[in-house]
Each structure stands twice: as C-alpha cells, then as structure tokens.
Design a protein around this motif. Structure first.
Motif, short mmCIF file in Angstrom:
data_model
loop_
_atom_site.label_atom_id
_atom_site.label_comp_id
_atom_site.label_asym_id
_atom_site.label_seq_id
_atom_site.Cartn_x
_atom_site.Cartn_y
_atom_site.Cartn_z
N ILE A 187 0.88 -1.15 -0.24
CA ILE A 187 0.04 0.09 -0.10
C ILE A 187 0.97 1.28 0.06
O ILE A 187 0.73 2.07 -0.67
CB ILE A 187 -1.07 -0.09 1.36
CG1 ILE A 187 -2.00 -1.04 0.99
CG2 ILE A 187 -1.44 1.43 1.51
CD1 ILE A 187 -3.00 -1.25 2.29
N LEU A 188 1.75 1.28 1.03
CA LEU A 188 2.72 2.22 1.00
C LEU A 188 3.42 2.75 -0.37
O LEU A 188 3.58 3.86 -0.98
CB LEU A 188 3.67 2.29 2.13
CG LEU A 188 4.82 3.52 2.42
CD1 LEU A 188 4.15 4.85 2.69
CD2 LEU A 188 5.84 3.22 3.42
N GLY A 189 4.02 1.70 -0.81
CA GLY A 189 4.89 1.63 -2.16
C GLY A 189 3.96 2.36 -3.41
O GLY A 189 4.13 3.15 -3.85
N THR A 190 2.70 1.69 -3.48
CA THR A 190 1.81 1.99 -4.70
C THR A 190 1.16 3.48 -4.18
O THR A 190 1.27 4.19 -5.36
CB THR A 190 0.79 1.01 -4.75
OG1 THR A 190 1.16 -0.05 -4.70
CG2 THR A 190 -0.16 1.27 -5.76
N GLU A 191 1.00 3.78 -3.27
CA GLU A 191 0.66 5.15 -2.64
C GLU A 191 1.76 6.32 -3.21
O GLU A 191 1.44 7.27 -3.78
CB GLU A 191 0.27 5.37 -1.42
CG GLU A 191 -0.50 6.50 -1.03
CD GLU A 191 -2.11 6.60 -1.54
OE1 GLU A 191 -2.33 7.67 -2.20
OE2 GLU A 191 -2.73 5.61 -1.40
N ILE A 192 3.01 5.91 -2.86
CA ILE A 192 4.01 7.00 -3.19
C ILE A 192 4.17 6.97 -4.73
O ILE A 192 4.40 8.15 -5.33
CB ILE A 192 5.47 6.27 -2.75
CG1 ILE A 192 5.46 6.52 -1.28
CG2 ILE A 192 6.44 6.94 -3.30
CD1 ILE A 192 6.59 5.77 -0.45
N LEU A 193 4.06 5.66 -5.48
CA LEU A 193 4.16 5.78 -6.95
C LEU A 193 3.02 6.66 -7.74
O LEU A 193 3.18 7.46 -8.49
CB LEU A 193 3.96 4.52 -7.52
CG LEU A 193 5.27 3.58 -7.54
CD1 LEU A 193 4.91 2.18 -7.89
CD2 LEU A 193 6.41 4.12 -8.33
N LEU A 194 1.86 6.37 -6.95
CA LEU A 194 0.63 7.16 -7.63
C LEU A 194 0.75 8.67 -7.38
O LEU A 194 0.36 9.58 -8.22
CB LEU A 194 -0.69 6.74 -6.91
CG LEU A 194 -1.09 5.27 -7.38
CD1 LEU A 194 -2.29 4.74 -6.48
CD2 LEU A 194 -1.37 5.39 -8.81
N ILE A 195 1.24 9.19 -6.11
CA ILE A 195 1.51 10.48 -5.79
C ILE A 195 2.77 11.01 -6.66
O ILE A 195 2.37 12.19 -7.24
CB ILE A 195 1.78 10.77 -4.24
CG1 ILE A 195 0.62 10.35 -3.39
CG2 ILE A 195 2.20 12.28 -3.99
CD1 ILE A 195 0.73 10.46 -1.94
N GLY A 196 3.76 10.19 -6.92
CA GLY A 196 4.63 10.87 -7.91
C GLY A 196 4.22 10.86 -9.06
O GLY A 196 4.56 11.75 -9.93
N GLY A 197 3.49 9.87 -9.56
CA GLY A 197 2.81 10.13 -10.91
C GLY A 197 1.98 11.41 -11.10
O GLY A 197 1.85 11.91 -12.26
N THR A 198 1.13 11.55 -10.01
CA THR A 198 0.18 12.72 -10.38
C THR A 198 1.29 14.06 -10.20
O THR A 198 0.78 14.86 -11.09
CB THR A 198 -0.59 12.94 -8.77
OG1 THR A 198 -1.37 11.67 -8.86
CG2 THR A 198 -1.50 14.06 -8.77
N VAL A 199 2.33 14.15 -9.56
CA VAL A 199 3.27 15.28 -9.69
C VAL A 199 3.67 15.49 -10.85
O VAL A 199 3.74 16.54 -11.41
CB VAL A 199 4.08 15.21 -8.34
CG1 VAL A 199 5.09 16.52 -8.57
CG2 VAL A 199 3.43 15.36 -6.99
N TYR A 200 4.26 14.29 -11.16
CA TYR A 200 5.09 14.44 -12.58
C TYR A 200 4.17 14.77 -13.79
O TYR A 200 4.46 15.56 -14.62
CB TYR A 200 5.61 13.03 -13.01
CG TYR A 200 6.15 12.89 -14.27
CD1 TYR A 200 7.66 13.45 -14.54
CD2 TYR A 200 5.64 12.06 -15.26
CE1 TYR A 200 8.19 13.33 -15.63
CE2 TYR A 200 6.24 12.13 -16.45
CZ TYR A 200 7.60 12.58 -16.77
OH TYR A 200 8.18 12.48 -17.85
N SER A 201 3.00 14.23 -13.56
CA SER A 201 1.90 14.35 -14.85
C SER A 201 1.32 15.98 -14.72
O SER A 201 1.40 16.75 -15.83
CB SER A 201 0.72 13.58 -14.53
OG SER A 201 1.07 12.16 -14.71
N ALA A 202 1.27 16.38 -13.74
CA ALA A 202 1.02 17.81 -13.54
C ALA A 202 2.05 18.87 -13.94
O ALA A 202 1.93 19.90 -14.71
CB ALA A 202 0.66 18.18 -11.94
#
Length: 291
Positions: A187-202
């Motif tokens: 859960i922790l690792g996937t949440e970090i990836l998703l947040i990272g993907g959100t920031v990168y995409s923005a």
C-alpha cells in the motif's frame, strides 16, 4: 514519448488495482512468532514470570502436540542442571485457566518447582513442501527462579483497536502494525508511486501548455500532449485517493495477525474495535467499546 507515458499510466493503474488482490489473505503468523517475545516481556506486571517461545518441527503434527512440553522441560533442564526424566508435570486448574507445575530436584538435590501457562500455539506446514514437515510454535508464560508467579490474564485476539486506523494516516502503517507487513508495504509503495505520478503528470501538463503558448505553429500537438498528461494526472489522483480510503477502511475492519493481550487481574482494559456493518440500505463500519 506519449505512448510511454500511457504505458506508465496503465502500470500505475494495474498496481493500484492489484494491491487489494495480491494482499487479500491476511498474515496468518501470530505476532509473537513474527516479532518474538521481547515486547511481551516488557508488559509483564512484576517480573515474576517471563514469556518463552518454542519451535519444534516434524512430519507428524500429532506427535509434536503430544510432546509439547518437551521443549519447556529441556530449557528448564539447562537452567537448573537437571535431567528431564527427573521432572514431574502436574496441572492445576482454577479461574478457568490451567497452570502447569514442573517439580524436580535442583543441582543441589533440593526440591524445586516452576509454574507455566500455555498462552498460545500455532502450527503450519513448512514452506518447503518437499520436506512434508510441520512447524509447531508454542508460547508459554514461565515463572522466574525463586519467584512466586503472579500471572496476568492472557487472551489471544485478532483485534487491534483504533491505533492501526490512526497510524494509517501514513498509508500502510496500520497494516504493518497489525502484522501484515507485505500488505502494508504494498500500500505504501503504490501510494508513493501514484502521488509521484500525479506530481510528474501535473508538471509535464504545465510544461506542454507553456510550450503551446510559446509556439503557436505547434500548439495543437502540444495541447494534445498536455491533455494526455492531464488525463494521467487525474487518473493517478483518483487512484491515490481510492487507495488511501481503502487503506483506512482495511486498517479499521480487516482481521490482523492474532496477538496476545495482557490484562491485569481485576483491572480489565476497555477495548475499542471497528467492525463492518451492513444494513438493508447501506454498508459501512461500526465502532464498539467493550469493557
């Protein structure tokens, strides 16, 4: 490049959906098997007893269970310098609990006795199925030398109260607290990836929008790329939010690895617990306090 971003988005989407799927089975090992007995021994009331964990293995589980006291006797034999065949085991039942008394002559020939209570046991087939061996784990509370034991009340439960929910403000920590480390780290690792993907995409979306304003001749291409990253940002943001809610609900209602609760005689602790609630019109989680 945009195709690569789409592939990354699909991977993030798959990861978010796979977290509940691959971690749906709770960790079955009791926490005292996973973590040892050090933290339990810190909870002992007055030092008149200590927790001892034993592990034996063999092809016949019934034989392991019938010889369950042998590891305890062997430890006492090493402690007192006496042979196990000189030990006598008796059981004393009272207050709904069974206490075992092991009597023997010590190294100086003086009569000695030790008291023990079986707190929990757990067995499983060894991971290497080719061996066809069982692991048999036992947890005892054993009186200390020259001490009259004042055993606390022991119970074994899958409940963890409200603490895992509070810890899950940081995703995954509640699951780790409940003895489900694999689920928690996923859960922790996937949440970090998703947040990272959100920031990168923005960031990329803003960059392509800026390029579109600066290069009117290629505005259409840049706007298209910006739209792709906007979609990826929104997808990651939605998945991150959904996973975060799942993390909180799971920490509240999912069964954790069973663990030992120590309560003082005459001073039971209140227990705060969450449980799923389903009615005709809705479903959710309920909270209860047990005294």
């Amino acid at each position: 490049m945009i195709m690569n971003m789409k592939k990354i988005a699909m991977l993030l989407l798959a990861a978010a959906w796979l977290v509940p799927a691959v971690t749906v089975s709770a960790q079955t090992k009791p926490r005292w098997v996973q973590k040892g007995v050090r933290s339990l021994n810190r909870e002992c009331k007055d030092g008149s007893y200590r927790f001892h964990a034993f592990r034996t293995s063999g092809a016949d589980l019934s034989l392991l269970e019938s010889g369950r006291f042998e590891p305890l006797k062997e430890e006492l034999a090493a402690r007192y310098g006496v042979a196990t065949d000189r030990m006598q085991l008796d059981s004393i039942t009272g207050d709904g609990r069974t206490t075992y008394r092991i009597s023997f002559p010590d190294a100086n020939g003086r009569p000695a006795e030790v008291f023990a209570q079986l707190v929990d046991d757990w067995a499983r087939l060894d991971d290497d199925v080719s061996k066809l061996e069982f692991e048999f784990h036992q947890l005892y509370a054993v009186s200390e030398p020259d001490a009259a034991p004042a055993f606390d009340n022991f119970s074994v439960t899958h409940r963890y109260g409200v603490k895992p929910v509070l810890m899950s403000i940081i995703p995954g920590l509640g699951q780790i607290r409940k003895g489900q480390a694999g689920k928690g780290y996923a859960i922790l690792g996937t949440e970090i990836l998703l947040i990272g993907g959100t920031v990168y995409s923005a960031v990329e979306m803003s960059r392509y929008n800026r390029l579109a304003r600066q290069n009117p001749s290629e505005e259409r291409s840049y706007r298209s790329n910006a739209a792709t990253f906007r979609s990826m940002r929104n997808t990651c943001l939605i998945l991150a939010g959904g996973l975060y809610v799942y993390n909180l609900v799971d920490a509240a209602v999912a069964r954790g690895a069973r663990h030992v609760v120590i309560r003082r005689d005459g001073n039971p602790d209140a227990e705060l617990a969450f449980a799923p609630v389903v009615t005709e019109h809705c479903a959710g989680a309920g909270m209860s306090i047990r005294f």
